[in-house]
Design an enzyme around this catalytic site. Sequence first.
Site, short mmCIF file in Angstrom:
data_model
loop_
_atom_site.label_atom_id
_atom_site.label_comp_id
_atom_site.label_asym_id
_atom_site.label_seq_id
_atom_site.Cartn_x
_atom_site.Cartn_y
_atom_site.Cartn_z
N SER A 18 0.70 -1.28 0.20
CA SER A 18 -0.24 0.38 -0.35
C SER A 18 0.87 1.19 0.48
CB SER A 18 -0.97 0.28 1.28
OG SER A 18 -0.48 0.71 2.51
N MET A 95 10.88 -6.23 4.39
CA MET A 95 10.58 -7.23 6.28
C MET A 95 12.43 -8.00 5.84
SD MET A 95 8.18 -5.78 7.47
CE MET A 95 7.95 -6.55 8.75
N HIS A 114 8.22 3.11 9.02
CA HIS A 114 8.88 2.77 10.35
C HIS A 114 7.43 2.45 11.25
CE1 HIS A 114 9.94 -0.96 13.49
NE2 HIS A 114 9.42 0.07 14.09
N THR A 146 20.39 3.61 8.36
CA THR A 146 21.76 2.92 8.80
C THR A 146 21.87 1.92 9.41
OG1 THR A 146 21.57 3.90 10.83
CG2 THR A 146 22.14 5.96 9.39
N GLU A 148 22.19 0.86 12.29
CA GLU A 148 21.04 0.62 13.32
C GLU A 148 19.73 -0.04 12.70
OE1 GLU A 148 20.24 2.59 18.03
OE2 GLU A 148 21.51 3.47 16.53
N ASP A 150 16.20 0.29 12.58
CA ASP A 150 15.22 0.85 12.99
C ASP A 150 15.95 2.32 13.71
OD1 ASP A 150 13.21 -0.32 11.56
OD2 ASP A 150 13.15 -0.88 13.47
N GLU A 179 1.14 7.24 6.91
CA GLU A 179 2.10 6.09 6.37
C GLU A 179 2.50 7.25 4.61
OE1 GLU A 179 3.04 2.40 7.12
OE2 GLU A 179 2.81 2.17 8.80
C1 GAR Z 1 4.06 -0.54 6.97
O1 GAR Z 1 2.80 -0.34 8.00
C2 GAR Z 1 5.15 -0.32 7.32
O2 GAR Z 1 5.19 0.76 8.19
C3 GAR Z 1 5.50 -1.68 7.95
O3 GAR Z 1 5.05 -2.71 7.13
C4 GAR Z 1 3.79 -2.39 6.32
C5 GAR Z 1 3.84 -2.16 4.95
O4 GAR Z 1 2.96 -2.47 4.21
N1 GAR Z 1 6.58 -1.47 8.17
C6 GAR Z 1 7.40 -2.51 8.85
O5 GAR Z 1 7.36 -2.40 10.07
C7 GAR Z 1 9.76 -1.82 8.48
N2 GAR Z 1 9.68 -2.85 10.09
P1 GAR Z 1 2.12 -2.23 2.33
O6 GAR Z 1 3.39 -3.12 2.06
O7 GAR Z 1 0.90 -1.76 2.64
O8 GAR Z 1 3.26 -1.00 2.36
#
Ligand code: GAR
Length: 221
Positions: A18, A95, A114, A146, A148, A150, A179
């Site tokens: 999304s 991920m 994030h 970076t 580290e 997140d 987001e």
């Molecule tokens: C989103 O909420 C994003 O912030 C999260 O995965 C989702 C992806 O949704 N990202 C993380 O958790 C990264 N650590 P999407 O595939 O619909 O964009």
Amino acid sequence: MKPGARARLAILISGRGSNLQAFIDACAGGVLNADICVVISNNPAAAGLERAAAAGIATCCIDHRSFASRDAFDTALAAEVSRRQADLVILAGFMRILTPAFITPFSGRLLNVHPSLLPRYPGLHTHQRALDAGDPEAGVTVHFVTLELDGGPPIIQARVPVLPGDTAQTLAARVIEKEHLIYPLAAQWHISGRLQLTDTGAYLDGEPIPATGIDYQENAH
Ligand code: GAR
């Protein structure tokens, strides 16, 4: 990149896509002075690959399970992004934990979204953790990546209230709307040369960005 030229974005996904869709729409609608040169997924079943194909964008699957190590996967990923001559790399629900083999070559032009108000809740299950802690608000952070996890300098955050009866799902739905607003905005700041990562942190228009990022609600409309 020449001033005013359209940037080339590489977008990395693992799932639904999304946020990818928000970038497709922002590029098409002129919000972003950019084109998506490739969408790469580590997951062959990612629904986002279909969104990209439907929009006529090149896709590529690099399945992490085909590689013997994180390093080998990241090296292949970096080679693909370089081959596409991307100016900016957008992690959009990607991920996999990245190693220096990927992060170092793209340092300063690698962004992530994030779903928490970093530094709270790096890692997974952010919404449930915010609910378990009784937080009155939750949100999202766009940050430079970076080494580290997140932990790179935040660029912008958007907050939402936690409402009575919220579940991780209802809270996630409220957060993801933000987001989709702030991630293309941060990317456009980068593309237009307003955003920099230096050894001392993130800067917008030459000014240091606060430690938790710019507050979308106050400053970024
Ligand atoms: C989103 O909420 C994003 O912030 C999260 O995965 C989702 C992806 O949704 N990202 C993380 O958790 C990264 N650590 P999407 O595939 O619909 O964009």
